[in-house]
Design a protein around this motif. Structure first.
Motif, mmCIF file in Angstrom:
data_model
loop_
_atom_site.group_PDB
_atom_site.id
_atom_site.type_symbol
_atom_site.label_atom_id
_atom_site.label_comp_id
_atom_site.label_asym_id
_atom_site.label_seq_id
_atom_site.Cartn_x
_atom_site.Cartn_y
_atom_site.Cartn_z
ATOM 1 N N UNK A 114 0.838 -1.183 0.000
ATOM 2 C CA UNK A 114 0.000 0.000 0.000
ATOM 3 C C UNK A 114 0.886 1.250 0.000
ATOM 4 N N UNK A 115 0.659 2.199 -0.914
ATOM 5 C CA UNK A 115 1.488 3.415 -0.970
ATOM 6 C C UNK A 115 1.474 4.211 0.338
ATOM 7 N N UNK A 116 0.346 4.228 1.042
ATOM 8 C CA UNK A 116 0.278 4.935 2.330
ATOM 9 C C UNK A 116 1.212 4.258 3.328
ATOM 10 N N UNK A 117 1.231 2.936 3.316
ATOM 11 C CA UNK A 117 2.105 2.177 4.213
ATOM 12 C C UNK A 117 3.575 2.455 3.876
ATOM 13 N N UNK A 118 3.898 2.393 2.606
ATOM 14 C CA UNK A 118 5.291 2.584 2.178
ATOM 15 C C UNK A 118 5.790 3.976 2.581
ATOM 16 N N UNK A 119 4.984 4.999 2.322
ATOM 17 C CA UNK A 119 5.362 6.376 2.684
ATOM 18 C C UNK A 119 5.462 6.523 4.199
ATOM 19 N N UNK A 120 4.514 5.939 4.916
ATOM 20 C CA UNK A 120 4.522 6.038 6.374
ATOM 21 C C UNK A 120 5.744 5.387 7.000
ATOM 22 N N UNK A 121 6.101 4.209 6.532
ATOM 23 C CA UNK A 121 7.291 3.529 7.058
ATOM 24 C C UNK A 121 8.532 4.380 6.815
ATOM 25 N N UNK A 122 8.630 4.958 5.623
ATOM 26 C CA UNK A 122 9.766 5.807 5.280
ATOM 27 C C UNK A 122 9.864 6.991 6.251
ATOM 28 N N UNK A 123 8.733 7.669 6.485
ATOM 29 C CA UNK A 123 8.725 8.831 7.387
ATOM 30 C C UNK A 123 9.015 8.419 8.826
ATOM 31 N N UNK A 124 8.446 7.320 9.263
ATOM 32 C CA UNK A 124 8.668 6.865 10.644
ATOM 33 C C UNK A 124 10.146 6.568 10.884
ATOM 34 N N UNK A 125 10.790 5.937 9.908
ATOM 35 C CA UNK A 125 12.212 5.600 10.050
ATOM 36 C C UNK A 125 13.087 6.850 10.067
ATOM 37 N N UNK A 126 12.648 7.926 9.395
ATOM 38 C CA UNK A 126 13.418 9.171 9.365
ATOM 39 C C UNK A 126 13.292 9.933 10.679
ATOM 40 N N UNK A 186 1.123 15.003 17.189
ATOM 41 C CA UNK A 186 2.490 14.563 16.879
ATOM 42 C C UNK A 186 3.417 15.776 16.865
ATOM 43 N N UNK A 187 2.979 16.852 16.262
ATOM 44 C CA UNK A 187 3.821 18.052 16.146
ATOM 45 C C UNK A 187 3.962 18.757 17.500
ATOM 46 N N UNK A 245 8.315 19.737 16.592
ATOM 47 C CA UNK A 245 7.986 20.995 15.920
ATOM 48 C C UNK A 245 8.629 21.155 14.548
ATOM 49 N N UNK A 246 9.700 20.438 14.265
ATOM 50 C CA UNK A 246 10.364 20.559 12.971
ATOM 51 C C UNK A 246 9.690 19.699 11.890
ATOM 52 N N UNK A 247 8.752 18.872 12.278
ATOM 53 C CA UNK A 247 8.066 17.988 11.337
ATOM 54 C C UNK A 247 7.036 18.769 10.528
ATOM 55 N N UNK A 248 7.091 18.651 9.227
ATOM 56 C CA UNK A 248 6.124 19.333 8.360
ATOM 57 C C UNK A 248 4.734 18.748 8.602
ATOM 58 N N UNK A 249 3.716 19.632 8.563
ATOM 59 C CA UNK A 249 2.339 19.194 8.788
ATOM 60 C C UNK A 249 1.944 18.079 7.814
ATOM 61 N N UNK A 250 2.326 18.205 6.549
ATOM 62 C CA UNK A 250 1.988 17.187 5.544
ATOM 63 C C UNK A 250 2.623 15.842 5.882
#
Length: 143
Positions: free
Chosen positions: A56-68, A107-108, A124-129
């Motif tokens: 799932x693209x949402x899953x793939x993007x989420x995992x990437x962001x979580x790891x960062x 989260x922010x 606070x440095x995390x972008x809203x998107x």
């Protein structure tokens, strides 16, 4: 023909007749054929949420962001460590635009009290998107 031979032939003929007629000499309605019950179906193997949503693209993007970010320090997909598991959060909140916005704000800004007294630190440095994409990923993880 001697008597023993005649008796033996009579027994053989009677046995053949009983077998060919399907009789077993019993008036029971039980079947004479032996049937084995079909094997019990194997229980469905439960797959992990990670396996379930891996494409799932949402899953793939989420995992990437979580790891960062530092999310894996406190959260796991299906097990509570410091904070709730992502699956527990997904079970608590429906995936609506309002919930995505509210949870991304937490989260922010950070938050405490919803899942216990251990505070979730602010990001606070995390972008809203990005925060919203991370929340969409978490809310996808329904069991």
């Amino acid at each position: 023909m001697n008597l023993n031979l005649k008796l033996s032939l009579a027994l053989i003929a009677g046995s053949m007749m009983a077998v060919s007629c399907g009789g077993s000499g019993s008036s029971s309605s039980e079947s004479t054929s032996s049937t084995t019950p079909p094997p019990a179906p194997e229980p469905a193997q439960e797959i992990s949420l990670e396996e379930k949503y891996k494409d799932d693209p949402v899953f793939i993007r989420g995992v990437e962001l979580m790891k960062q970010n530092d999310c894996p320090s406190c959260h796991m997909i299906e097990r509570k460590i410091v904070g709730p598991s992502y699956a527990d959060v997904a079970a608590k909140y429906e995936s609506t635009d309002e919930n995505v916005e509210m949870l991304a704000g937490r989260v922010i800004a950070g938050n405490v009290g919803v899942w216990g007294e251990i505070p979730m630190p602010a990001h606070p440095a995390l972008a809203k998107e990005d925060a919203e994409d991370m929340v969409r990923y978490v809310l996808l993880l329904k069991k």
